[in-house]
Write a protein that holds these residues in place. Structure first.
Motif: not given
Length: 215
Positions: A31-35, A87-88, A107-109, A112-114
């Motif tokens: 879940p952290t990849r490319n975020v 923050i979001s 997971e929320v990050r 949001i990022a993707w």
């Protein structure tokens, strides 16, 4: 993992047409990849496009330090994008949990990022249009005449609008998937924080108004 969502460019394409399945594969693998990169790229591209647009409208008065200012602006916006992500991520993890969501902050990050991929594409389209010379300045009109706007401007704005709308849909799908509820509930989760902020601001304004009214 050639075909995994986390190990290739595949999710950059599938996020457009299958956002739920794509974000599920991402959070289940890494879940952290490319975020961080995705959170930074969008604002950075937007800052670059904004600076280039200003330069086209004021190229005769550009300072010799303009390239440094552009680099600083892009770096600052990228950093703010990452800060906003964290923050979001915390805020929407909380608001989603109020509606029965089960996503973690990471997971929320990721969601949001993707879901920013369409917005990044919109920024790139705008930047390319500017580089190709499509005029984007504030329209000027002589007294008594209507503003003259290049038709290409409307075409670019139409593309921007479509990409922006689809990006919003993707964000709802991604947020709903990581929280394991519907896109409609995801919309409610996204609306809860600003509504609470508006109520709080309204309450403060009301109290201040009442207090100052007694003097």
């Amino acid at each position: 993992m050639a075909n995994g969502a986390g190990g290739s460019i595949t999710p950059f394409f599938t996020i457009w047409t299958a956002p739920r399945a794509t974000i599920r594969r991402i959070v289940d693998s890494d879940p952290t990849r490319n975020v961080i990169a995705l959170a930074a790229i969008g604002p950075a591209v937007g800052a670059l496009a904004g600076q280039w647009s200003k330069a086209l409208g004021n190229n005769a008065n550009l300072s010799v330090l303009w390239p440094i200012w552009v680099a600083a602006s892009v770096a600052i916006q990228a950093a703010l994008g990452v800060l906003f992500l964290f923050i979001s991520g915390a805020v929407f993890k909380w608001s989603g949990s109020l509606l029965g969501g089960v996503a973690s902050r990471v997971e929320v990050r990721a969601a949001i990022a993707w879901s920013q991929v369409p917005a990044i594409a919109a920024g790139i389209v705008l930047l390319i249009a500017l580089l190709l010379g499509v005029p984007m300045p504030t329209p000027h009109a002589a007294p008594g005449t209507l503003p003259q706007i290049d038709p290409a401007f409307y075409k670019v704005m139409a593309v921007e609008g479509v990409l922006g709308f689809w990006g919003f849909i993707v964000s709802l799908k991604c947020m709903g998937e990581v929280h394991r509820f519907s896109a409609w509930r995801a919309l409610a989760a996204i609306l809860i924080p600003p509504l609470i902020a508006l109520v709080a601001i309204g309450f403060v304004v009301f109290v201040v108004g009442r207090l100052t009214g007694h003097h």
